[in-house]
Structure formats: structure tokens, C-alpha cells
Design an enzyme around this catalytic site. Structure first.
Site, PDB file in Angstrom:
ATOM      1  N   GLY A  12      57.191 -36.323 -35.752  1.00 28.63           N
ATOM      2  CA  GLY A  12      56.508 -34.890 -35.291  1.00 28.63           C
ATOM      3  C   GLY A  12      55.999 -34.046 -34.617  1.00 28.63           C
ATOM      4  O   GLY A  12      54.888 -33.880 -34.459  1.00 28.63           O
ATOM      5  N   ASN A  14      56.996 -31.594 -32.461  1.00 29.73           N
ATOM      6  CA  ASN A  14      57.408 -29.986 -32.989  1.00 29.73           C
ATOM      7  C   ASN A  14      56.164 -29.781 -33.591  1.00 29.73           C
ATOM      8  O   ASN A  14      55.192 -28.188 -33.108  1.00 29.73           O
ATOM      9  CB  ASN A  14      58.506 -29.922 -33.551  1.00 29.73           C
ATOM     10  CG  ASN A  14      60.319 -29.479 -32.922  1.00 29.73           C
ATOM     11  OD1 ASN A  14      60.080 -28.845 -32.287  1.00 29.73           O
ATOM     12  ND2 ASN A  14      60.588 -30.450 -32.523  1.00 29.73           N
ATOM     13  N   ASN A 112      63.098 -23.439 -39.737  1.00 27.66           N
ATOM     14  CA  ASN A 112      63.844 -24.350 -39.556  1.00 27.66           C
ATOM     15  C   ASN A 112      64.605 -24.780 -37.805  1.00 27.66           C
ATOM     16  O   ASN A 112      64.397 -23.460 -37.493  1.00 27.66           O
ATOM     17  CB  ASN A 112      65.308 -25.265 -39.711  1.00 27.66           C
ATOM     18  CG  ASN A 112      65.382 -26.444 -39.878  1.00 27.66           C
ATOM     19  OD1 ASN A 112      64.722 -27.228 -39.648  1.00 27.66           O
ATOM     20  ND2 ASN A 112      66.986 -26.886 -39.313  1.00 27.66           N
ATOM     21  N   HIS A 114      66.514 -26.607 -34.983  1.00 30.18           N
ATOM     22  CA  HIS A 114      68.158 -27.238 -34.786  1.00 30.18           C
ATOM     23  C   HIS A 114      68.369 -27.208 -33.364  1.00 30.18           C
ATOM     24  O   HIS A 114      68.183 -26.217 -32.872  1.00 30.18           O
ATOM     25  CB  HIS A 114      69.389 -26.063 -36.099  1.00 30.18           C
ATOM     26  CG  HIS A 114      70.337 -26.751 -35.827  1.00 30.18           C
ATOM     27  ND1 HIS A 114      70.188 -28.587 -36.332  1.00 30.18           N
ATOM     28  CD2 HIS A 114      71.276 -27.092 -34.773  1.00 30.18           C
ATOM     29  CE1 HIS A 114      72.040 -28.644 -36.548  1.00 30.18           C
ATOM     30  NE2 HIS A 114      72.088 -27.592 -35.281  1.00 30.18           N
ATOM     31  N   ASP A 150      71.833 -24.515 -42.120  1.00 31.40           N
ATOM     32  CA  ASP A 150      71.279 -24.039 -41.011  1.00 31.40           C
ATOM     33  C   ASP A 150      72.929 -22.679 -40.670  1.00 31.40           C
ATOM     34  O   ASP A 150      72.818 -22.901 -39.363  1.00 31.40           O
ATOM     35  CB  ASP A 150      72.319 -25.361 -39.734  1.00 31.40           C
ATOM     36  CG  ASP A 150      71.041 -26.159 -40.253  1.00 31.40           C
ATOM     37  OD1 ASP A 150      69.908 -26.367 -40.471  1.00 31.40           O
ATOM     38  OD2 ASP A 150      71.928 -27.636 -39.017  1.00 31.40           O
ATOM     39  N   GLU A 179      63.027 -26.663 -27.502  1.00 35.63           N
ATOM     40  CA  GLU A 179      62.102 -26.671 -29.167  1.00 35.63           C
ATOM     41  C   GLU A 179      61.387 -26.126 -28.749  1.00 35.63           C
ATOM     42  O   GLU A 179      60.196 -25.359 -29.420  1.00 35.63           O
ATOM     43  CB  GLU A 179      62.245 -27.617 -29.769  1.00 35.63           C
ATOM     44  CG  GLU A 179      63.518 -27.900 -29.714  1.00 35.63           C
ATOM     45  CD  GLU A 179      64.220 -29.088 -30.945  1.00 35.63           C
ATOM     46  OE1 GLU A 179      63.761 -29.553 -31.597  1.00 35.63           O
ATOM     47  OE2 GLU A 179      64.936 -29.592 -30.549  1.00 35.63           O
TER      48      GLU A 179
HETATM   49  C1  GAR Z   1      64.175 -32.200 -33.541  1.00 34.89           C
HETATM   50  O1  GAR Z   1      64.986 -32.610 -32.019  1.00 34.89           O
HETATM   51  C2  GAR Z   1      64.361 -31.230 -34.249  1.00 34.89           C
HETATM   52  O2  GAR Z   1      65.557 -30.181 -33.744  1.00 34.89           O
HETATM   53  C3  GAR Z   1      65.361 -32.174 -35.053  1.00 34.89           C
HETATM   54  O3  GAR Z   1      65.228 -33.467 -35.313  1.00 34.89           O
HETATM   55  C4  GAR Z   1      63.674 -33.488 -33.940  1.00 34.89           C
HETATM   56  C5  GAR Z   1      62.663 -33.754 -34.648  1.00 34.89           C
HETATM   57  O4  GAR Z   1      61.715 -34.270 -33.307  1.00 34.89           O
HETATM   58  N1  GAR Z   1      66.398 -31.904 -36.403  1.00 34.89           N
HETATM   59  C6  GAR Z   1      67.064 -31.831 -36.516  1.00 34.89           C
HETATM   60  O5  GAR Z   1      67.914 -32.398 -36.507  1.00 34.89           O
HETATM   61  C7  GAR Z   1      67.161 -31.098 -37.892  1.00 34.89           C
HETATM   62  N2  GAR Z   1      68.603 -31.286 -38.628  1.00 34.89           N
HETATM   63  P1  GAR Z   1      60.214 -34.307 -33.813  1.00 34.89           P
HETATM   64  O6  GAR Z   1      60.069 -35.089 -35.228  1.00 34.89           O
HETATM   65  O7  GAR Z   1      59.414 -34.625 -32.476  1.00 34.89           O
HETATM   66  O8  GAR Z   1      59.690 -32.498 -34.348  1.00 34.89           O
END
Ligand code: GAR
Length: 205
Positions: A12, A14, A112, A114, A150, A179
Site C-alpha cells: 500500500g 502508493n 491503475n 503499472h 493494462d 510511481e
Molecule cells: C507497485 O509497484 C505497482 O505498480 C504494482 O504493484 C506495486 C504495489 O506497490 N502493480 C502492479 O504490478 C499491477 N499490475 P504498493 O502496494 O506499495 O503500492
């Protein structure tokens, strides 16, 4: 004001970053709810600490891309008076494919993040895919969610350089930093009504 819903599956970071940016930068959106499909997602405690309501809608045993699970999500959203007219739904490390029914219901309202420069390296383990392919640059993309994996209209992207010495871990770290910069920016643009979807493209004013 629009309501912000964030869907997570794990760490979590992001989500945390968006919630903090909304507060700090006075983004005109109300962080209403965080939903996790995993009861042990670390992000749940972080959201609660930041004063945001949380719900768990467990997905164990339920295939991705399926209305059976996604209809449960809709029920939870409706319970919190979240409608397709008053929300932005951010997928932030939500590791499930959404069903076409869910996507159509909240059309143009689901974003989303990615960890690659789409359309390169969609799906899982994008950082590993980038490393194995040997690209010199990768990065991240915020896009609207459509019925493909995506493939939706791109809102913002940010690039990182890949060095010979990089590992999957170091690339992931560099990309995550980007991100954290672009996802709150995209939320702000949406909240201010500055993103228009025009077919495959977005027009940002
Ligand atoms: C992030 O790097 C996001 O881009 C990726 O998962 C991670 C979640 O991190 N998402 C994907 O790969 C979706 N296909 P977080 O839980 O710390 O935000």
C-alpha cells in the site's frame, strides 16, 4: 466533491502516498474508502492510521476477471454511497483483473498504476520482464482501466534509466519512486476535471 476509493492487495505504498498528497496538496477529492482483497494487507493499518475507512473483500478461491467477486465490491461501494457518478477508483497494487461488468459500471472512473512504460511489459513481474528483455529505460504508467490487461488510455508516464548493475529489486525501487510522483498527479488532474478521454487517448488540459 468526488469520493476517492483505493483498492490494494498488499504493502500500500502508493495508497499511502496518494492519501498523504490529497491532504497536503489540498486535492479536491474525499478519501472515503480503502478496500483490500487480502485481510493481511499491510496497507489496511496505514489507511486506518490516516483516518480512512477500510473494508476487506476476500478474493481467495475466486478467479480474477469474474463478476462473482466484483459484484461483492460493488455492494460494498454502494453501502458507502459510492456511485459511478461520484467516485474515482484507484487500483494501487490491486493484484486482480477486474471483470468487464465492473469496468463498464464505473467506465472512465477506474485508474491503475503499472510498473512499466506501457504498452511494454503488461501483466505481472514487469520489472523482471524489463530487466530480462534488456531495455535501457523503463518506468511506470498511470492509465484508465479498460477491458484489456493494462491496455486503457494512458494518463501519465515516467521513465527511469536501467544500468548494467541493476537488479529486479533496484529497478523496482527506482520505478516505485516515480510511481509515487505520478499517481497523485493523475488523481489531482482527475479531481480538477482536467482529463478528457478521447478514444484511446487522454487529453489533459
Ligand atoms: C507497485 O509497484 C505497482 O505498480 C504494482 O504493484 C506495486 C504495489 O506497490 N502493480 C502492479 O504490478 C499491477 N499490475 P504498493 O502496494 O506499495 O503500492
Amino acid at each position: 466533491m468526488l469520493n476517492l476509493v483505493i483498492l490494494i492487495s498488499g504493502r500500500g505504498s502508493n495508497m499511502e502516498n496518494i492519501l498523504k498528497a490529497v491532504k497536503k496538496n489540498k486535492i479536491p477529492i474525499k478519501p472515503l474508502l480503502v478496500i483490500s482483497n487480502k485481510p493481511n494487507a499491510k496497507g489496511l493499518a496505514i489507511a486506518q492510521k490516516l483516518g480512512v475507512k477500510t473494508e476487506v473483500v476476500e478474493s481467495d478461491g475466486l478467479k480474477g476477471g469474474n463478476w462473482e467477486y466484483d459484484s461483492k465490491l460493488v455492494s460494498v461501494l454502494e453501502k458507502h454511497r459510492i456511485t459511478p457518478q461520484n467516485c474515482l477508483i484507484c487500483l494501487a497494487g490491486f493484484m486482480r483483473i477486474m471483470s468487464p461488468e465492473f469496468i463498464r459500471h464505473y467506465k472512465g472512473r477506474i485508474m491503475n498504476i503499472h510498473p512499466a512504460i506501457l504498452p511494454a511489459f503488461p501483466g505481472l513481474h514487469s520489472q523482471r520482464q524489463a530487466l530480462e528483455y534488456g531495455v535501457k529505460y523503463s518506468g511506470c504508467t498511470v492509465h484508465f482501466v479498460d477491458e484489456g490487461v493494462d491496455t486503457g488510455p494512458i494518463i501519465l508516464q515516467s521513465v527511469v534509466k536501467i544500468k548494467n548493475s541493476d537488479t529486479e529489486e533496484s529497478i523496482s525501487k527506482k520505478i516505485l519512486k516515480e510511481e509515487h510522483k505520478i499517481y497523485p498527479k493523475a488523481v489531482k488532474l482527475f479531481a480538477k476535471g482536467k482529463i478528457k478521454i478521447d478514444g484511446r487517448k487522454t487529453i489533459i488540459s
